[in-house]
Structures are given as structure tokens and as C-alpha cells.
Design a protein around this motif. Structure first.
Motif, PDB file in Angstrom:
ATOM      1  N   UNK A 255       0.835  -1.201   0.000  1.00  0.00           N
ATOM      2  CA  UNK A 255       0.000   0.000   0.000  1.00  0.00           C
ATOM      3  C   UNK A 255       0.871   1.251   0.000  1.00  0.00           C
ATOM      4  N   UNK A 256       1.967   1.220   0.750  1.00  0.00           N
ATOM      5  CA  UNK A 256       2.885   2.360   0.744  1.00  0.00           C
ATOM      6  C   UNK A 256       3.445   2.589  -0.658  1.00  0.00           C
ATOM      7  N   UNK A 257       3.786   1.517  -1.364  1.00  0.00           N
ATOM      8  CA  UNK A 257       4.270   1.650  -2.739  1.00  0.00           C
ATOM      9  C   UNK A 257       3.186   2.239  -3.640  1.00  0.00           C
ATOM     10  N   UNK A 258       1.950   1.793  -3.469  1.00  0.00           N
ATOM     11  CA  UNK A 258       0.845   2.319  -4.267  1.00  0.00           C
ATOM     12  C   UNK A 258       0.670   3.821  -4.027  1.00  0.00           C
ATOM     13  N   UNK A 259       0.736   4.227  -2.767  1.00  0.00           N
ATOM     14  CA  UNK A 259       0.501   5.628  -2.428  1.00  0.00           C
ATOM     15  C   UNK A 259       1.598   6.553  -2.931  1.00  0.00           C
ATOM     16  N   UNK A 260       2.772   6.009  -3.205  1.00  0.00           N
ATOM     17  CA  UNK A 260       3.862   6.830  -3.736  1.00  0.00           C
ATOM     18  C   UNK A 260       4.032   6.665  -5.235  1.00  0.00           C
ATOM     19  N   UNK A 261       3.149   5.893  -5.863  1.00  0.00           N
ATOM     20  CA  UNK A 261       3.173   5.740  -7.322  1.00  0.00           C
ATOM     21  C   UNK A 261       1.747   5.886  -7.842  1.00  0.00           C
ATOM     22  N   UNK A 262       1.216   7.099  -7.714  1.00  0.00           N
ATOM     23  CA  UNK A 262      -0.146   7.380  -8.158  1.00  0.00           C
ATOM     24  C   UNK A 262      -0.165   7.654  -9.667  1.00  0.00           C
ATOM     25  N   UNK A 263       0.701   8.543 -10.123  1.00  0.00           N
ATOM     26  CA  UNK A 263       0.700   8.939 -11.533  1.00  0.00           C
ATOM     27  C   UNK A 263       1.435   7.953 -12.425  1.00  0.00           C
ATOM     28  N   UNK A 264       2.312   7.156 -11.838  1.00  0.00           N
ATOM     29  CA  UNK A 264       3.115   6.195 -12.617  1.00  0.00           C
ATOM     30  C   UNK A 264       2.936   4.805 -12.005  1.00  0.00           C
ATOM     31  N   UNK A 265       1.775   4.189 -12.189  1.00  0.00           N
ATOM     32  CA  UNK A 265       1.456   2.945 -11.476  1.00  0.00           C
ATOM     33  C   UNK A 265       2.440   1.815 -11.770  1.00  0.00           C
ATOM     34  N   UNK A 266       2.720   1.042 -10.735  1.00  0.00           N
ATOM     35  CA  UNK A 266       3.491  -0.189 -10.861  1.00  0.00           C
ATOM     36  C   UNK A 266       2.545  -1.322 -11.252  1.00  0.00           C
ATOM     37  N   UNK A 267       3.096  -2.403 -11.815  1.00  0.00           N
ATOM     38  CA  UNK A 267       2.241  -3.567 -12.038  1.00  0.00           C
ATOM     39  C   UNK A 267       2.313  -4.472 -10.805  1.00  0.00           C
ATOM     40  N   UNK A 268       1.426  -5.461 -10.728  1.00  0.00           N
ATOM     41  CA  UNK A 268       1.330  -6.253  -9.500  1.00  0.00           C
ATOM     42  C   UNK A 268       2.586  -7.085  -9.257  1.00  0.00           C
ATOM     43  N   UNK A 269       3.282  -7.497 -10.308  1.00  0.00           N
ATOM     44  CA  UNK A 269       4.526  -8.255 -10.109  1.00  0.00           C
ATOM     45  C   UNK A 269       5.606  -7.372  -9.509  1.00  0.00           C
ATOM     46  N   UNK A 270       5.690  -6.112  -9.959  1.00  0.00           N
ATOM     47  CA  UNK A 270       6.650  -5.172  -9.371  1.00  0.00           C
ATOM     48  C   UNK A 270       6.331  -4.925  -7.905  1.00  0.00           C
ATOM     49  N   UNK A 271       5.051  -4.727  -7.599  1.00  0.00           N
ATOM     50  CA  UNK A 271       4.650  -4.472  -6.218  1.00  0.00           C
ATOM     51  C   UNK A 271       5.018  -5.654  -5.334  1.00  0.00           C
ATOM     52  N   UNK A 272       4.720  -6.856  -5.792  1.00  0.00           N
ATOM     53  CA  UNK A 272       5.013  -8.051  -5.001  1.00  0.00           C
ATOM     54  C   UNK A 272       6.514  -8.208  -4.788  1.00  0.00           C
ATOM     55  N   UNK A 273       7.287  -8.003  -5.850  1.00  0.00           N
ATOM     56  CA  UNK A 273       8.742  -8.154  -5.724  1.00  0.00           C
ATOM     57  C   UNK A 273       9.308  -7.152  -4.726  1.00  0.00           C
ATOM     58  N   UNK A 274       8.865  -5.901  -4.826  1.00  0.00           N
ATOM     59  CA  UNK A 274       9.365  -4.872  -3.918  1.00  0.00           C
ATOM     60  C   UNK A 274       8.865  -5.087  -2.490  1.00  0.00           C
ATOM     61  N   UNK A 275       7.711  -5.732  -2.339  1.00  0.00           N
ATOM     62  CA  UNK A 275       7.175  -6.034  -1.005  1.00  0.00           C
ATOM     63  C   UNK A 275       7.794  -7.295  -0.412  1.00  0.00           C
ATOM     64  N   UNK A 276       8.533  -8.061  -1.225  1.00  0.00           N
ATOM     65  CA  UNK A 276       9.253  -9.222  -0.709  1.00  0.00           C
ATOM     66  C   UNK A 276       8.485 -10.529  -0.747  1.00  0.00           C
ATOM     67  N   UNK A 277       7.425 -10.614  -1.550  1.00  0.00           N
ATOM     68  CA  UNK A 277       6.651 -11.848  -1.678  1.00  0.00           C
ATOM     69  C   UNK A 277       6.452 -12.183  -3.154  1.00  0.00           C
ATOM     70  N   UNK A 278       5.999 -13.401  -3.413  1.00  0.00           N
ATOM     71  CA  UNK A 278       5.558 -13.724  -4.763  1.00  0.00           C
ATOM     72  C   UNK A 278       4.222 -13.037  -5.000  1.00  0.00           C
ATOM     73  N   UNK A 279       3.859 -12.861  -6.266  1.00  0.00           N
ATOM     74  CA  UNK A 279       2.577 -12.226  -6.582  1.00  0.00           C
ATOM     75  C   UNK A 279       1.423 -13.034  -5.998  1.00  0.00           C
ATOM     76  N   UNK A 280       1.508 -14.359  -6.088  1.00  0.00           N
ATOM     77  CA  UNK A 280       0.438 -15.209  -5.574  1.00  0.00           C
ATOM     78  C   UNK A 280       0.284 -15.070  -4.061  1.00  0.00           C
ATOM     79  N   UNK A 281       1.412 -15.033  -3.340  1.00  0.00           N
ATOM     80  CA  UNK A 281       1.351 -14.887  -1.883  1.00  0.00           C
ATOM     81  C   UNK A 281       0.745 -13.541  -1.491  1.00  0.00           C
TER      82      UNK A 281
END
Length: 327
Positions: free
Chosen positions: A218-244
Motif C-alpha cells: 500500500x505504501x508503494x501504491x501511495x507513492x506511485x499514483x501517476x506512474x502505477x506499478x504492475x502487481x509483479x513489481x509491487x510483489x517483488x518490492x514487497x518481498x513476496x511472490x505475486x500469488x502470496x
């Protein structure tokens, strides 16, 4: 990832606490890595020393003596930045912006960026002490009463300890949340405040007591409003697999990663509709939608009415001679 080059322009009277809160996480990131992650250059307006609010001298280089080859330039200012009259600095900052270099303001640094004409159509924040400056500066400002705001190539935050939170977001974006968390633990920063945390109030109760990876996402989402990340990027940066991570979102919020992300972006758009006179196309771009039509379709699906109807009902509710947005 290649080393990132950051510069800090220290305006005499800059707050020592907020400057250290910005610099120390970068030093720690280098210390905890096999190779340096960040290269930091300290600059000043003239001479080779900048003096902090406590009189402490920092060795610096004159800002106009270095090539414009940075990835990000921060302006750090305290005192009364609105009174600063330095045409050469303003021109240098504008050249940096035109060259595609990201720009940031710490404490009162946003006031200087605004005076240089570099905060147009960008969401930003500033230390609460400087809110009133934007009531008299000419222009329409998307000023938010938040801890820090990252809007594409603009990084702004309040003073005090707020730079710790912004640097956590920056390092998490560059190298993942687990690495950023290690640095926060080093500084005994037991609470990472999110970008939309107000300067004088806690985060929304909706995001209390969530799994760490969901909070990081959620912190990543809130700092990337105008330039959205994809869910795989979010998961990788959050330290989990996308499925987890998807499973944790479903269990804790009852929604998917991208549904929650879209809702955050739509809430930002809703706020902009009710507090500014920006055209719908600009708001769509600022909230990361591919077109005005896409934004309108998603908005109506989420809130049950079109953006135009919402705006007619709810705003804009701006005030002050500069028609500033004070969110």
C-alpha cells in the motif's frame, strides 16, 4: 541497479534534523550493500560551506560548479524560503528540470521549487509552517497537508523526521521493502508512516494491523499514483511472490492487489475533482489512467456517477488568492 546520484542544495539556515533524516538512510543503504547504492553530493548557494540552523557547518560545493548529471536534486531550506531571491539558483533548477532530472523539496524547499515554476501540475507538500506561503504565491498549487508526496519526478516532504519516511519509500522503490526495512530497523524507526499520513494525525484506521507485506504494498501504491506499478513489481518490492501477496490482500482487505490500487488512485482523483479546477484529462494523467475516458469509466463504476457530475456536486472548493488546493 546502477548507482543513483543525488544532490542536496543546502540553503543556509536549513534544519539539521531534517537534513540528517534524509542523508543517513542513504549512508546506511551504502553501508549494508556490497557496492554503493547512492552517491551523495552536498551543494550550497555560494562558497564551500553551508550553515545549518544550529550553526553547524557542512562542506559543500557551489551549485553552479558541478555538471547537471544527477538523478535527483533536493532543495533543503528552513527559515523563510519565500524571501530567497537567487535568480541563478532558480535558472539552474529549471535547467535541471528541463534536462529530466527529478527534483525534491525538504521542509521549506518546496517553496523554492514553486518560486522557480517547477511545481505546476504536481502534487506536493511542505512543512506546515510554510502552508501560508502558498496563499500569496501566484499560481494554482496542488498542496497537500501530508507527510510526504512523490508525484512522478517530484519528491517533497515536511521537515523534522518526515524525510526518514520518504527515504524509506525511495529505497523500497529502488531495492525492495525488505532492504528498506533493514535500514529503518537500524535507526529504530519502529513505525513507517505512509505517504498520505497527515503531518499532525495518524494513518487511516482502515490500514491498521495489516500484514507487513500488505502495508508495504500500500505504501508503494501511495507513492506511485501517476506512474502505477504492475502487481509483479509491487510483489517483488514487497518481498513476496505475486500469488502470496494476492492471497494476503484477499484475506486482510477482501480485494485484489490491483483493485485496491485502482481505488487508491480513484480516491486521489476524487479529491482533485473536489478541490481543484484541473481539466479531467489532467486529473486522469495525474492518477495514472491511460485516458480521460478510462478514468471516467472506472470512476463511475466505483462511485456510481461520472466525474463531471461529482465535481458539479462536490466542488471545486478552493480558497485563497492563489486558489490553492489545501488537502
Amino acid at each position: 541497479m546502477p548507482i543513483r546520484r543525488l544532490a542536496f542544495v543546502l540553503v543556509d539556515g536549513f534544519a539539521l534534523l531534517s537534513t540528517a533524516a534524509a542523508l543517513e538512510p542513504l549512508r546506511a543503504a551504502n553501508q549494508f550493500s556490497k557496492q554503493p547504492r547512492y552517491e551523495v553530493t552536498l551543494l550550497s548557494l555560494a562558497g564551500h560551506v553551508a550553515t545549518s540552523s544550529l550553526g553547524s557547518p557542512f562542506e559543500t560545493r557551489p551549485f553552479d560548479s558541478v555538471p547537471l548529471d544527477f538523478d535527483l536534486i533536493f532543495v533543503v531550506a528552513g527559515g523563510d524560503p519565500k524571501r530567497l531571491n537567487h535568480p541563478a539558483l532558480m535558472a539552474w533548477l529549471r535547467r535541471a528540470g528541463h534536462a529530466g532530472i527529478a527534483l525534491g523539496g525538504i521542509s521549506g524547499g518546496s517553496v523554492i521549487l514553486a518560486k522557480a515554476g517547477l511545481l505546476g501540475e504536481r502534487r506536493f507538500t511542505v512543512h506546515w509552517h510554510h502552508y501560508a506561503d502558498f496563499e500569496t504565491l501566484p499560481g494554482t498549487w496542488l498542496l497537500e497537508r501530508r507527510l510526504f508526496v512523490i508525484d512522478r519526478d517530484r519528491y517533497t516532504c515536511a521537515g523534522g523526521s518526515a524525510p526518514l519516511d520518504m527515504m524509506h519509500a525511495l529505497i523500497a522503490r529502488d531495492h525492495g521493502t525488505p532492504f528498506a526495512q533493514r535500514i529503518s530497523d537500524w535507526f529504530i524507526q519502529t513505525e513507517i508512516r505512509a505517504a498520505d499520513a497527515p503531518q499532525t494525525a495518524p494513518l487511516s484506521p482502515r490500514y491498521d494491523a495489516l500484514p507487513r507485506a500488505v502495508t508495504a504494498a500500500i505504501e508503494l501504491m501511495q507513492t506511485h499514483i501517476a506512474d502505477p506499478l504492475d502487481q509483479d513489481q509491487i510483489a517483488r518490492l514487497a518481498g513476496l511472490s505475486t500469488r502470496q501477496l494476492q492471497r494476503q490482500f484477499r484475506d486482510s482487505l477482501g480485494t485484489s492487489i490491483m483493485q485496491e490500487y485502482r481505488q487508491i488512485r480513484l480516491e486521489t482523483g476524487k479529491d482533485l475533482l473536489s478541490t481543484t479546477h484541473l481539466p479531467l484529462g489532467d486529473i486522469a494523467e495525474m492518477t495514472g489512467f491511460s485516458s480521460q475516458a478510462h478514468f471516467s469509466t472506472c470512476f463511475q463504476a466505483a462511485f456510481g456517477e461520472t466525474p463531471s457530475r461529482w465535481r458539479k456536486k462536490a466542488g471545486p472548493n478552493t480558497s485563497g488568492p492563489a486558489a490553492s488546493r489545501m488537502a
